[in-house]
Scaffold this motif. Structure first.
Motif, PDB file in Angstrom:
ATOM      1  N   SER B 188       0.748  -1.312   0.229  1.00 14.25           N
ATOM      2  CA  SER B 188      -0.052   0.453   0.182  1.00 14.25           C
ATOM      3  C   SER B 188       0.456   1.229   0.331  1.00 14.25           C
ATOM      4  CB  SER B 188      -1.075  -0.371   1.251  1.00 14.25           C
ATOM      5  OG  SER B 188      -0.595  -0.576   2.403  1.00 14.25           O
ATOM      6  N   PRO B 189       0.153   2.690  -0.392  1.00 18.29           N
ATOM      7  CA  PRO B 189       1.007   3.578  -0.211  1.00 18.29           C
ATOM      8  C   PRO B 189       1.203   3.915   1.390  1.00 18.29           C
ATOM      9  CG  PRO B 189      -1.362   4.099  -1.489  1.00 18.29           C
ATOM     10  CD  PRO B 189      -0.950   2.422  -0.599  1.00 18.29           C
ATOM     11  N   GLY B 190       1.930   5.077   1.068  1.00 26.14           N
ATOM     12  CA  GLY B 190       2.143   5.426   2.753  1.00 26.14           C
ATOM     13  C   GLY B 190       3.639   5.917   3.291  1.00 26.14           C
ATOM     14  N   GLY B 191       3.464   7.078   4.136  1.00 32.57           N
ATOM     15  CA  GLY B 191       4.095   8.007   4.688  1.00 32.57           C
ATOM     16  C   GLY B 191       5.219   7.611   5.760  1.00 32.57           C
ATOM     17  N   TRP B 192       4.957   6.093   6.170  1.00 34.28           N
ATOM     18  CA  TRP B 192       6.126   6.016   7.415  1.00 34.28           C
ATOM     19  C   TRP B 192       7.700   5.568   7.045  1.00 34.28           C
ATOM     20  CZ3 TRP B 192       2.858   2.300  11.360  1.00 34.28           C
ATOM     21  CH2 TRP B 192       1.815   3.378  11.800  1.00 34.28           C
ATOM     22  N   ASN B 193       7.869   5.403   8.236  1.00 35.01           N
ATOM     23  CA  ASN B 193       9.081   5.308   8.120  1.00 35.01           C
ATOM     24  C   ASN B 193       9.915   3.621   8.271  1.00 35.01           C
ATOM     25  OD1 ASN B 193      10.840   7.861   8.051  1.00 35.01           O
ATOM     26  ND2 ASN B 193       9.751   8.492   9.774  1.00 35.01           N
ATOM     27  N   ILE B 194      10.401   3.267   6.731  1.00 33.70           N
ATOM     28  CA  ILE B 194      10.654   1.940   6.792  1.00 33.70           C
ATOM     29  C   ILE B 194      11.430   1.146   7.525  1.00 33.70           C
ATOM     30  CG2 ILE B 194      10.036  -0.690   5.535  1.00 33.70           C
ATOM     31  CD1 ILE B 194       7.885   1.108   5.869  1.00 33.70           C
ATOM     32  N   ILE B 195      12.205   0.053   8.854  1.00 29.50           N
ATOM     33  CA  ILE B 195      12.510   0.107   9.500  1.00 29.50           C
ATOM     34  C   ILE B 195      13.094  -1.493   9.767  1.00 29.50           C
ATOM     35  CG2 ILE B 195      12.507   1.734  11.313  1.00 29.50           C
ATOM     36  CD1 ILE B 195      10.987  -0.061  13.002  1.00 29.50           C
ATOM     37  N   GLY B 196      12.322  -2.074   9.218  1.00 25.76           N
ATOM     38  CA  GLY B 196      12.318  -3.517   8.627  1.00 25.76           C
ATOM     39  C   GLY B 196      11.567  -4.455   8.224  1.00 25.76           C
ATOM     40  N   ARG B 197      11.488  -5.172   7.486  1.00 26.66           N
ATOM     41  CA  ARG B 197      10.102  -6.352   7.234  1.00 26.66           C
ATOM     42  C   ARG B 197      10.070  -7.729   8.002  1.00 26.66           C
ATOM     43  NH1 ARG B 197      10.513  -6.652   0.591  1.00 26.66           N
ATOM     44  NH2 ARG B 197      11.064  -4.729   1.189  1.00 26.66           N
ATOM     45  N   THR B 198       8.586  -7.815   7.782  1.00 29.42           N
ATOM     46  CA  THR B 198       8.504  -9.152   8.311  1.00 29.42           C
ATOM     47  C   THR B 198       7.964 -10.229   7.653  1.00 29.42           C
ATOM     48  OG1 THR B 198       7.695 -10.877   9.933  1.00 29.42           O
ATOM     49  CG2 THR B 198       5.911  -8.482   9.045  1.00 29.42           C
ATOM     50  N   ALA B 199       7.919 -12.161   7.397  1.00 27.32           N
ATOM     51  CA  ALA B 199       7.706 -12.732   6.286  1.00 27.32           C
ATOM     52  C   ALA B 199       6.629 -12.630   7.190  1.00 27.32           C
ATOM     53  CB  ALA B 199       8.692 -14.031   6.474  1.00 27.32           C
ATOM     54  N   LEU B 200       6.264 -12.850   8.047  1.00 25.98           N
ATOM     55  CA  LEU B 200       5.097 -13.705   8.993  1.00 25.98           C
ATOM     56  C   LEU B 200       3.512 -12.944   7.889  1.00 25.98           C
ATOM     57  CD1 LEU B 200       3.727 -15.710  10.473  1.00 25.98           C
ATOM     58  CD2 LEU B 200       4.196 -13.346  12.388  1.00 25.98           C
ATOM     59  N   PRO B 201       3.081 -13.338   7.110  1.00 22.24           N
ATOM     60  CA  PRO B 201       2.117 -13.341   6.729  1.00 22.24           C
ATOM     61  C   PRO B 201       1.159 -12.979   8.000  1.00 22.24           C
ATOM     62  CG  PRO B 201       2.393 -15.370   5.879  1.00 22.24           C
ATOM     63  CD  PRO B 201       2.199 -15.276   7.226  1.00 22.24           C
ATOM     64  N   LEU B 202      -0.015 -10.975   7.547  1.00 26.98           N
ATOM     65  CA  LEU B 202      -0.656 -10.319   7.980  1.00 26.98           C
ATOM     66  C   LEU B 202      -2.214 -10.768   8.466  1.00 26.98           C
ATOM     67  CD1 LEU B 202       1.766  -9.194  10.140  1.00 26.98           C
ATOM     68  CD2 LEU B 202       0.934  -7.629  10.498  1.00 26.98           C
ATOM     69  N   PHE B 203      -2.267 -10.920   6.779  1.00 33.89           N
ATOM     70  CA  PHE B 203      -3.495 -10.611   6.429  1.00 33.89           C
ATOM     71  C   PHE B 203      -3.414 -12.318   5.228  1.00 33.89           C
ATOM     72  CE2 PHE B 203      -7.069  -9.789   3.436  1.00 33.89           C
ATOM     73  CZ  PHE B 203      -7.979 -10.269   3.725  1.00 33.89           C
ATOM     74  N   ARG B 204      -4.080 -12.675   5.275  1.00 32.64           N
ATOM     75  CA  ARG B 204      -5.014 -14.207   4.716  1.00 32.64           C
ATOM     76  C   ARG B 204      -6.378 -14.536   3.923  1.00 32.64           C
ATOM     77  NH1 ARG B 204       0.043 -18.628   4.758  1.00 32.64           N
ATOM     78  NH2 ARG B 204       1.177 -18.109   3.413  1.00 32.64           N
ATOM     79  N   PRO B 205      -6.633 -14.160   2.784  1.00 33.77           N
ATOM     80  CA  PRO B 205      -8.426 -13.842   2.995  1.00 33.77           C
ATOM     81  C   PRO B 205      -8.680 -15.139   3.155  1.00 33.77           C
ATOM     82  CG  PRO B 205      -7.199 -12.945   1.225  1.00 33.77           C
ATOM     83  CD  PRO B 205      -6.119 -13.433   1.648  1.00 33.77           C
ATOM     84  N   GLU B 206      -7.588 -16.677   2.519  1.00 32.14           N
ATOM     85  CA  GLU B 206      -8.356 -17.655   3.102  1.00 32.14           C
ATOM     86  C   GLU B 206      -8.514 -18.171   4.441  1.00 32.14           C
ATOM     87  OE1 GLU B 206      -5.705 -16.933   1.216  1.00 32.14           O
ATOM     88  OE2 GLU B 206      -3.808 -18.050   1.711  1.00 32.14           O
ATOM     89  N   ASN B 207      -7.916 -17.599   5.127  1.00 29.89           N
ATOM     90  CA  ASN B 207      -8.046 -18.509   6.932  1.00 29.89           C
ATOM     91  C   ASN B 207      -8.805 -18.121   7.139  1.00 29.89           C
ATOM     92  OD1 ASN B 207      -5.516 -19.163   6.586  1.00 29.89           O
ATOM     93  ND2 ASN B 207      -3.938 -18.205   8.430  1.00 29.89           N
ATOM     94  N   GLU B 208      -9.250 -17.895   8.554  1.00 32.59           N
ATOM     95  CA  GLU B 208     -10.372 -17.956   8.859  1.00 32.59           C
ATOM     96  C   GLU B 208     -10.009 -17.762  10.450  1.00 32.59           C
ATOM     97  OE1 GLU B 208     -13.658 -17.269   8.556  1.00 32.59           O
ATOM     98  OE2 GLU B 208     -13.928 -16.979  10.709  1.00 32.59           O
TER      99      GLU B 208
END
Lengths: 337, 237
Positions: B188-208
């Protein structure tokens, strides 16, 4: 295989009545901007009312039919043409395989809905077939339609099948048949410069008395920065009597929020689930379809309504739709079998 | 009983305000009311959205309409809600769930780490230590699918938003915007300062449910190496 996209139009998506129950996970409701036209189009195609339809915006697609289908077109007027012949909105149409349905620019309204018998068959994700194209899921691969897409339809219900067999008998060598009955245009109140009912918002009293007066008495114009997420309006500047500190909280379709510019934004189907600007009002649910048919440059005026009256109007609208289904079953001969 | 207020969210929702401040007491009430309504939805209830100081309850006004002209659907919903609110005012605080999010800080995954450190007069390692050194409370999920509004960022690493927002921040980016921190679940677009990245998915449409986090959870960021990130990314994609 069923219907093939030749030209996709400006913004054509699969939509139903929305994805409910997941806003606490940040998932937008989405769904058809004009839920009323969606429900009527579905009824005319012999469906129950909530099946997936195509939502066409400003300029519609060209579609090639690979099978015989009962369809219905409602909402804005994009001058639909079937194999070179103009077809009507607001009535069932039987389309023979091999026919091409071509839409043009919106001549009236902004959004047109194409329903097919059985509804469009795309995967149900979180209880809905609606396209969420920002998050990239729902509808056709979470995106707008593209050339060469093939859209399948679900197995039609009994009423749809009854309509199809009645029409195919009438068809003979013709490539289409239109029902000789229809839903009157007056059912849809898409006019220029509509008056839309609005419920007072939580922060209504925090606006200056002049702003409150202008809000009800002056015109607002829809700007080009308007889409499925929200309509940005231009009109009298709305100012608070004193600054407000607001923490983000839930916002709904129809929420009229006022950012520091003083120009209101009406949040619509693809709104974010939360927002933090002052809320001067809410467009009544029953009038959201009218509002969603406005296009950039159109003007609108607001009229106050109480929560109770807005809810009554919504219930009455729902009753009309139920009566419409009964009327259709009678006039088509389905009830006399 | 503590004071609470209501106001209508248009004709299909009601906002229950349980406090004026973003504090633990209000947060516990919001958590309890949300849980009660989820467990025993009243007739016509559609869904709820917990906020910082509010619980918004969506309902179906058509289903709750009385053609004989009795109370309005809104009034009926208030009637349904009152006993729930009374129950939510007291009771034990539930033990929050702790969710650990592995983050590869800095480098290509955290292009603004140096800038955040420079702005605050710290070394990048200190920013990482402070950011990963405490637990954050998930106040609500909103803005984007699965996006957590986290509370508890240490003011020593607060950094204003970038003057020119990026048009596309990669999925999983961990950022700091003012005194807020969070993870972008989708591009997504955004103005925050990016300090790192995670491989853990925070959103998966197929999950419940589709969102990894929910309001009331505690989040802990755990620093990992780029190699670990790449390995985890392999597994989750």
């Amino acid at each position: 295989m069923s219907v093939e996209v030749i030209q996709p139009g400006v913004c054509t998506t699969v939509q139903d009545l929305g994805r409910y129950g997941f806003q606490q996970h940040g998932v937008i409701v989405g769904g058809a901007m004009d839920s009323f036209a969606t429900r009527v189009a579905n009824l005319l195609a012999g469906n129950q009312g909530g099946e997936a339809v195509l939502e066409l915006t400003l300029k519609g697609p060209a579609l090639l039919f690979h099978e015989d289908l009962v369809i219905a077109i409602c909402g804005g007027d994009m001058a639909p043409v079937l194999d070179g012949k103009r077809v009507d909105r607001n009535r069932p149409i039987w389309v023979k395989r091999g026919s091409t349905l071509q839409f043009s620019h919106a001549k009236k309204g902004c959004r047109t809905y194409l329903a097919v018998a059985g509804g469009w068959d795309v995967p149900v994700i979180m209880g809905s077939r609606s396209t969420n194209f920002r998050a990239g899921f729902g509808g056709v691969e979470g995106r707008l339609l593209q050339p060469k897409d093939r859209l399948k339809t679900n197995e039609p219900g009994e009423f749809s099948r009854f309509l199809a067999s009645a029409f195919s008998e009438q068809a003979g060598a013709n490539s289409s048949v239109q029902a000789d009955w229809y839903v009157p245009k007056a059912t849809f109140t898409y006019g220029a410069n509509p008056v839309v009912r609005v419920i007072r918002g939580e922060h209504y009293d925090d606006f200056s008395s002049l702003s409150r007066q202008s809000f009800w008495e002056e015109d607002f114009r829809v700007t080009p920065q308007s889409d499925r997420m929200g309509y940005r309006l231009e009109g009298p500047q709305l100012t608070l009597s004193s600054p407000l500190e607001i923490t983000s909280e839930a916002v709904t379709a129809g929420t009229i929020q006022v950012p520091p510019s003083g120009q209101p934004i009406v949040l619509l189907a693809d709104r974010q689930t939360t927002g933090g600007y002052p809320k001067i009002g809410y467009v009544a649910s029953v009038d959201l379809p009218v509002f969603a048919q406005l296009k950039p440059g159109d003007r609108v005026r607001f009229q106050e309504v109480s929560v109770g009256d807005a809810q009554r109007a919504l219930w009455e609208r729902d009753s009309e739709l139920k009566q419409l289904r009964v009327a259709m079953e009678l006039i088509s001969g389905w009830r006399q079998r | 009983m503590e004071r609470h207020t209501y106001f209508p969210l248009g004709d299909s929702g009601v906002v229950v305000k349980l406090g004026n401040e973003i504090d633990q007491c209000t947060h516990q009430k919001i958590k309890r009311l949300s849980a009660l309504l989820q467990d025993e939805p009243f007739p016509g209830m559609v869904e709820i959205v917990p906020g910082y100081t509010t619980v918004t309850v969506y309902y179906d006004p058509i289903l709750l309409y009385d053609p004989k002209g009795g109370s309005t659907p809104y009034e009926r919903v208030l009637g349904f809600l009152n006993p729930f609110i009374a129950r939510a005012q007291s009771g034990e605080a539930r033990e929050p769930r702790l969710v650990e999010i592995p983050v590869c800080y800095g480098g290509e995954y955290g292009p603004d780490l140096e800038e955040v450190a420079r702005y605050n007069g710290l070394e990048p390692e200190e920013v990482i230590r402070i950011h990963s050194g405490q637990d954050y409370l998930v106040h609500m999920i909103g803005f984007a699918p699965g996006f957590p509004y986290l509370g508890g960022l240490d003011e020593r690493i607060a950094t204003p938003r970038r003057s020119i927002p990026r048009t596309a921040i990669p999925q999983g980016s961990v950022g700091i915007g003012g005194s807020q921190t969070g993870v972008y679940p989708i591009v997504s677009p955004g103005g925050w300062n990016i300090i790192g990245r995670t491989a853990l998915p925070l959103f998966r449409p197929e999950n419940e449910p589709p969102s990894l986090l929910r309001a009331g959870d505690l989040v802990r960021f755990r620093p990992i190496s780029p190699k670990d990130y790449d390995e985890q990314k392999e597994v989750t994609s």
